[in-house]
Design a protein around this motif. Structure first.
Motif, PDB file in Angstrom:
ATOM      1  N   LEU A   1     -61.469 -40.603  29.452  1.00 27.16           N
ATOM      2  CA  LEU A   1     -62.622 -39.960  28.805  1.00 27.16           C
ATOM      3  C   LEU A   1     -63.640 -39.524  29.850  1.00 27.16           C
ATOM      4  O   LEU A   1     -63.655 -40.029  30.981  1.00 27.16           O
TER       5      LEU A   1
ATOM      6  N   TYR B   1     -58.122 -46.837  21.681  1.00 27.40           N
ATOM      7  CA  TYR B   1     -59.516 -47.099  22.052  1.00 27.40           C
ATOM      8  C   TYR B   1     -60.285 -47.552  20.816  1.00 27.40           C
ATOM      9  O   TYR B   1     -60.154 -46.970  19.746  1.00 27.40           O
TER      10      TYR B   1
ATOM     11  N   LEU C   1     -66.686 -45.968  14.307  1.00 27.67           N
ATOM     12  CA  LEU C   1     -66.259 -44.557  14.366  1.00 27.67           C
ATOM     13  C   LEU C   1     -65.386 -44.143  13.183  1.00 27.67           C
ATOM     14  O   LEU C   1     -64.492 -43.306  13.322  1.00 27.67           O
TER      15      LEU C   1
ATOM     16  N   TRP D   1     -66.534 -39.278   5.473  1.00 28.44           N
ATOM     17  CA  TRP D   1     -66.009 -38.491   4.348  1.00 28.44           C
ATOM     18  C   TRP D   1     -64.555 -38.827   4.022  1.00 28.44           C
ATOM     19  O   TRP D   1     -64.000 -38.313   3.062  1.00 28.44           O
ATOM     20  N   ARG D   2     -63.925 -39.668   4.829  1.00 24.99           N
ATOM     21  CA  ARG D   2     -62.527 -40.032   4.578  1.00 24.99           C
ATOM     22  C   ARG D   2     -62.450 -41.442   3.999  1.00 24.99           C
ATOM     23  O   ARG D   2     -63.274 -42.293   4.329  1.00 24.99           O
TER      24      ARG D   2
ATOM     25  N   LEU E   1     -54.491 -36.169  13.106  1.00 18.19           N
ATOM     26  CA  LEU E   1     -55.003 -35.309  14.178  1.00 18.19           C
ATOM     27  C   LEU E   1     -53.887 -34.781  15.078  1.00 18.19           C
ATOM     28  O   LEU E   1     -54.066 -33.785  15.779  1.00 18.19           O
ATOM     29  N   ARG E   2     -52.759 -35.461  15.099  1.00 18.32           N
ATOM     30  CA  ARG E   2     -51.631 -34.975  15.909  1.00 18.32           C
ATOM     31  C   ARG E   2     -50.630 -34.203  15.052  1.00 18.32           C
ATOM     32  O   ARG E   2     -49.640 -33.694  15.561  1.00 18.32           O
TER      33      ARG E   2
ATOM     34  N   GLU F   1     -51.949 -46.836  15.955  1.00 12.49           N
ATOM     35  CA  GLU F   1     -51.626 -45.978  17.100  1.00 12.49           C
ATOM     36  C   GLU F   1     -50.423 -46.531  17.863  1.00 12.49           C
ATOM     37  O   GLU F   1     -49.713 -45.803  18.541  1.00 12.49           O
TER      38      GLU F   1
ATOM     39  N   GLY G   1     -68.781 -40.126  19.962  1.00 15.51           N
ATOM     40  CA  GLY G   1     -67.771 -41.164  19.734  1.00 15.51           C
ATOM     41  C   GLY G   1     -66.566 -40.629  18.969  1.00 15.51           C
ATOM     42  O   GLY G   1     -65.419 -40.982  19.265  1.00 15.51           O
ATOM     43  N   TYR G   2     -66.804 -39.765  17.981  1.00 16.55           N
ATOM     44  CA  TYR G   2     -65.703 -39.166  17.221  1.00 16.55           C
ATOM     45  C   TYR G   2     -64.798 -38.349  18.150  1.00 16.55           C
ATOM     46  O   TYR G   2     -63.568 -38.374  18.031  1.00 16.55           O
TER      47      TYR G   2
ATOM     48  N   ASP H   1     -64.517 -38.673  21.424  1.00 21.40           N
ATOM     49  CA  ASP H   1     -63.806 -39.599  22.337  1.00 21.40           C
ATOM     50  C   ASP H   1     -62.576 -40.164  21.637  1.00 21.40           C
ATOM     51  O   ASP H   1     -61.489 -40.239  22.220  1.00 21.40           O
ATOM     52  N   LEU H   2     -62.770 -40.571  20.407  1.00 24.38           N
ATOM     53  CA  LEU H   2     -61.661 -41.151  19.635  1.00 24.38           C
ATOM     54  C   LEU H   2     -60.534 -40.128  19.492  1.00 24.38           C
ATOM     55  O   LEU H   2     -59.362 -40.442  19.729  1.00 24.38           O
TER      56      LEU H   2
ATOM     57  N   ARG I   1     -59.893 -37.656  21.396  1.00 24.88           N
ATOM     58  CA  ARG I   1     -59.276 -37.412  22.704  1.00 24.88           C
ATOM     59  C   ARG I   1     -58.260 -38.503  23.029  1.00 24.88           C
ATOM     60  O   ARG I   1     -57.161 -38.221  23.485  1.00 24.88           O
ATOM     61  N   THR I   2     -58.623 -39.770  22.774  1.00 29.14           N
ATOM     62  CA  THR I   2     -57.669 -40.855  23.073  1.00 29.14           C
ATOM     63  C   THR I   2     -56.477 -40.810  22.117  1.00 29.14           C
ATOM     64  O   THR I   2     -55.429 -41.370  22.411  1.00 29.14           O
ATOM     65  N   MET I   3     -56.646 -40.141  20.990  1.00 30.68           N
ATOM     66  CA  MET I   3     -55.531 -40.017  20.034  1.00 30.68           C
ATOM     67  C   MET I   3     -54.691 -38.775  20.325  1.00 30.68           C
ATOM     68  O   MET I   3     -53.818 -38.421  19.535  1.00 30.68           O
TER      69      MET I   3
ATOM     70  N   ALA J   1     -55.468 -35.685  20.082  1.00 30.34           N
ATOM     71  CA  ALA J   1     -55.615 -34.733  18.974  1.00 30.34           C
ATOM     72  C   ALA J   1     -55.629 -33.315  19.504  1.00 30.34           C
ATOM     73  O   ALA J   1     -56.124 -33.056  20.597  1.00 30.34           O
TER      74      ALA J   1
ATOM     75  N   THR K   1     -59.030 -31.201  15.714  1.00 32.56           N
ATOM     76  CA  THR K   1     -60.324 -31.881  15.900  1.00 32.56           C
ATOM     77  C   THR K   1     -61.437 -31.035  15.290  1.00 32.56           C
ATOM     78  O   THR K   1     -62.319 -31.568  14.611  1.00 32.56           O
TER      79      THR K   1
ATOM     80  N   GLN L   1     -60.822 -31.046  11.291  1.00 29.09           N
ATOM     81  CA  GLN L   1     -60.821 -32.328  10.584  1.00 29.09           C
ATOM     82  C   GLN L   1     -62.012 -33.217  10.937  1.00 29.09           C
ATOM     83  O   GLN L   1     -62.319 -34.149  10.210  1.00 29.09           O
ATOM     84  N   ILE L   2     -62.652 -32.951  12.080  1.00 27.34           N
ATOM     85  CA  ILE L   2     -63.797 -33.792  12.454  1.00 27.34           C
ATOM     86  C   ILE L   2     -65.079 -32.961  12.581  1.00 27.34           C
ATOM     87  O   ILE L   2     -66.070 -33.230  11.888  1.00 27.34           O
TER      88      ILE L   2
ATOM     89  N   ALA M   1     -68.257 -32.826   9.828  1.00 26.00           N
ATOM     90  CA  ALA M   1     -69.484 -33.467  10.324  1.00 26.00           C
ATOM     91  C   ALA M   1     -70.649 -32.477  10.364  1.00 26.00           C
ATOM     92  O   ALA M   1     -71.813 -32.873  10.295  1.00 26.00           O
TER      93      ALA M   1
END
Lengths: 244, 280
Positions: free
Chosen positions: A57, A81, A87, A91-92, A104-105, A150, B173-174, B176-177, B179-181, B183, B188, B191-192, B196
């Protein structure tokens, strides 16, 4: 069921600076496979920066070095993480939040595994609720389930229990330790008690770099009232108070 | 210096965005129906009182009673012209919102768009939109198209600016999350970042609901053969001030209803984005 991961260690070697100011010089830091490594230190010492480096990050500084693994594969894509804030997307629903990574993937999701995880973190009755309807502890359990889904071999925890009350924090520590068995975990914390209780290795982040502290002889997760745990906790707190 | 010019541009943009945010805050304030009714009644009483006390001629300021009679006598005419204005406002609002949303998304995902589109947007705000009305009429004619274009232009910036601000302000933070996933960029975004940013878009729409009728009426003033703006000018020219006020009140009623509808939809969007049940 998820497929088992081949164990591997993670090594971080190098220097890190913010503008002209060196934060870490010639750092040599390892995460041992299948163990909990705890990083403790005062605010601003650079604990979260180390974690963010490992997570790939943005850190706001420049890193001159390398992050390698003992199996010679890239660490990227094998890290989950979990932050201090849960986090969860407001809305979900809880189950949609837990499955966020797959969404997301654009990956297919094993619904049975999702249900099993929701059950294991005790949120079966709340899976259709929105995060706003949950308590702080329940939200953090949902975040833990999202991290577990994950199914990565390395898990990075950035003060995940610090916003919880003492009782919820203690039970979250136990639940996380149980569910993250076999994973390589880096836990950043401010809490000496948490570090001594959970860590197989314990480092303090100081101006001079990383200083390793002794941990109790018993295996984690350790009892809160174990005299050795209490003594190490006190020694660690004293060390933190005197260190620069 | 180019840099100084660019910096000035950004300062202007920031200033305008700040100004609009303040206005949108006022615009998003909720009013209870009873409070609203009492305020309107008070205003009407004050208006009639001024007319009685000052004895001002009815061709300067007709009282609300006269205006009401003019409204009833000309209800068919007012309805016919209202329909034109309502069409202009709704189509302009739809197009302006669509273009604003697409522009904000482009600015978010593309550095090239930020580099070249942002200065154009700032320049477009330096030119007073009202001053463009005669040119729009010249280019698009006296029909409905020039009024829709005017409405679109007047709401385009507030919608774009508020939605883009929302997209830029996604909690880090969203991201970052995500990115680690590992996505994807667009997943992103959709969906985020977009969900938001919905409350910010809703703020822009609340403002747009108030601005859009202004755009349409200005377009009608400059050159039209239909619409409430045209009817007001026509009535003014024939010294039918009571009819002019009746047309103005019809416009106000429509704006209030439009603002209420968009306010309701925006409140629903805010509740959804916050994960709360809508309580009205």
């Amino acid at each position: 069921m998820s497929k088992p991961h081949s164990p591997f260690d993670v090594h971080l070697r190098g220097s890190f600076r913010f503008d002209q100011q060196i934060l870490f010089q010639s750092l040599d830091f390892s995460l041992s496979s299948g163990e909990w490594t705890c990083l403790i230190g005062v605010s601003g010492a650079g604990k979260s920066t180390l974690l963010r480096l490992l997570a790939g990050l943005e850190t706001g500084g420049s890193f001159d070095g390398a992050i390698t693994t003992s199996d010679q594969s890239a660490l990227s894509g094998r890290v989950a993480y979990m932050a201090q804030s849960d986090l969860l997307l407001p809305w979900r629903s809880v189950s949609d939040n837990i499955a966020l990574g797959h969404r997301l993937r654009g990956q297919a999701l094993d619904e049975d595994r999702l249900k099993d995880l929701i059950n294991r973190v005790g949120l079966s009755e709340h899976e259709h609720k929105k995060p706003a309807a949950l308590s702080g502890g329940m939200r953090q359990r949902a975040a833990l389930a999202r991290t577990l889904l994950e199914d990565t071999p390395v898990v990075l925890l950035d003060e995940p229990f610090s916003a919880l009350d003492a009782r919820t924090r203690s039970s979250m520590q136990e639940l996380s330790f149980e569910l993250l068995q076999g994973k390589t975990v880096l836990l950043v914390t401010h809490d000496p008690s948490e570090a001594v209780r959970l860590g197989s290795r314990l480092y303090e982040v100081t101006d001079q770099g990383l200083q390793e502290h002794q941990i109790p002889a018993s295996q984690p997760i350790r009892n809160i009232d174990d005299p050795d745990v209490l003594a190490r906790q006190a020694a660690l707190l004293l060390a933190l108070r005197t260190s620069s | 210096m180019f840099w100084q010019g660019k910096r000035r541009c950004y300062l202007l943009y920031e200033h305008q965005a700040e100004h609009m945010t303040d206005f949108s805050t006022i615009s998003s304030e909720r009013t209870k129906p009873l409070d609203f009714f009492v305020s309107v009644l008070g205003l009407l009483v004050l208006w009639q009182g001024i007319v009685w006390i000052t004895g001002v001629p009815k061709y300067i300021l007709p009282g609300p009673v006269l205006v009401f009679h003019a409204f009833v006598d000309n209800v068919g005419l007012i309805a016919e012209h209202s329909l034109v204005t309502i069409t202009e406002v709704l189509v302009g609002l739809l197009l302006g919102t669509s273009f604003g949303v697409v522009t904000a998304l482009c600015l978010t995902v593309s550095a090239l768009a930020r580099r070249f589109l942002m200065p154009i947007m700032v320049i477009s705000q330096i030119v007073p939109v009202f001053a463009l009305a005669p040119m729009l009429t010249l280019w698009l004619g006296y029909g409905i198209a020039s009024k829709i274009a005017m409405t679109l232009l007047i709401i385009y910036f507030p919608v774009t600016s508020s939605f883009y601000d929302g997209l830029k302000s996604t909690p880090p933070g969203y991201l970052d999350l995500a990115r680690t996933m590992n996505a994807g960029r667009y997943r992103t975004l959709f969906q985020i970042q977009m969900p938001a940013a919905l409350p910010s878009l809703a703020s822009g729409l609340r403002l747009a609901a108030v601005y859009a009728p202004i755009g349409a009426v200005i377009g009608e003033w400059v050159g039209a053969s239909n619409g409430l703006g045209y009817l007001m000018l026509l009535a003014n020219g024939r010294v039918k001030i009571d009819l002019m006020f009746a047309a103005l009140i019809a416009l106000c009623v429509f704006t209030i209803l439009l603002r209420a509808l968009i306010g309701y939809l925006s409140d629903r969007a805010d509740s959804w984005a916050a994960g709360r049940d809508y309580t009205g």
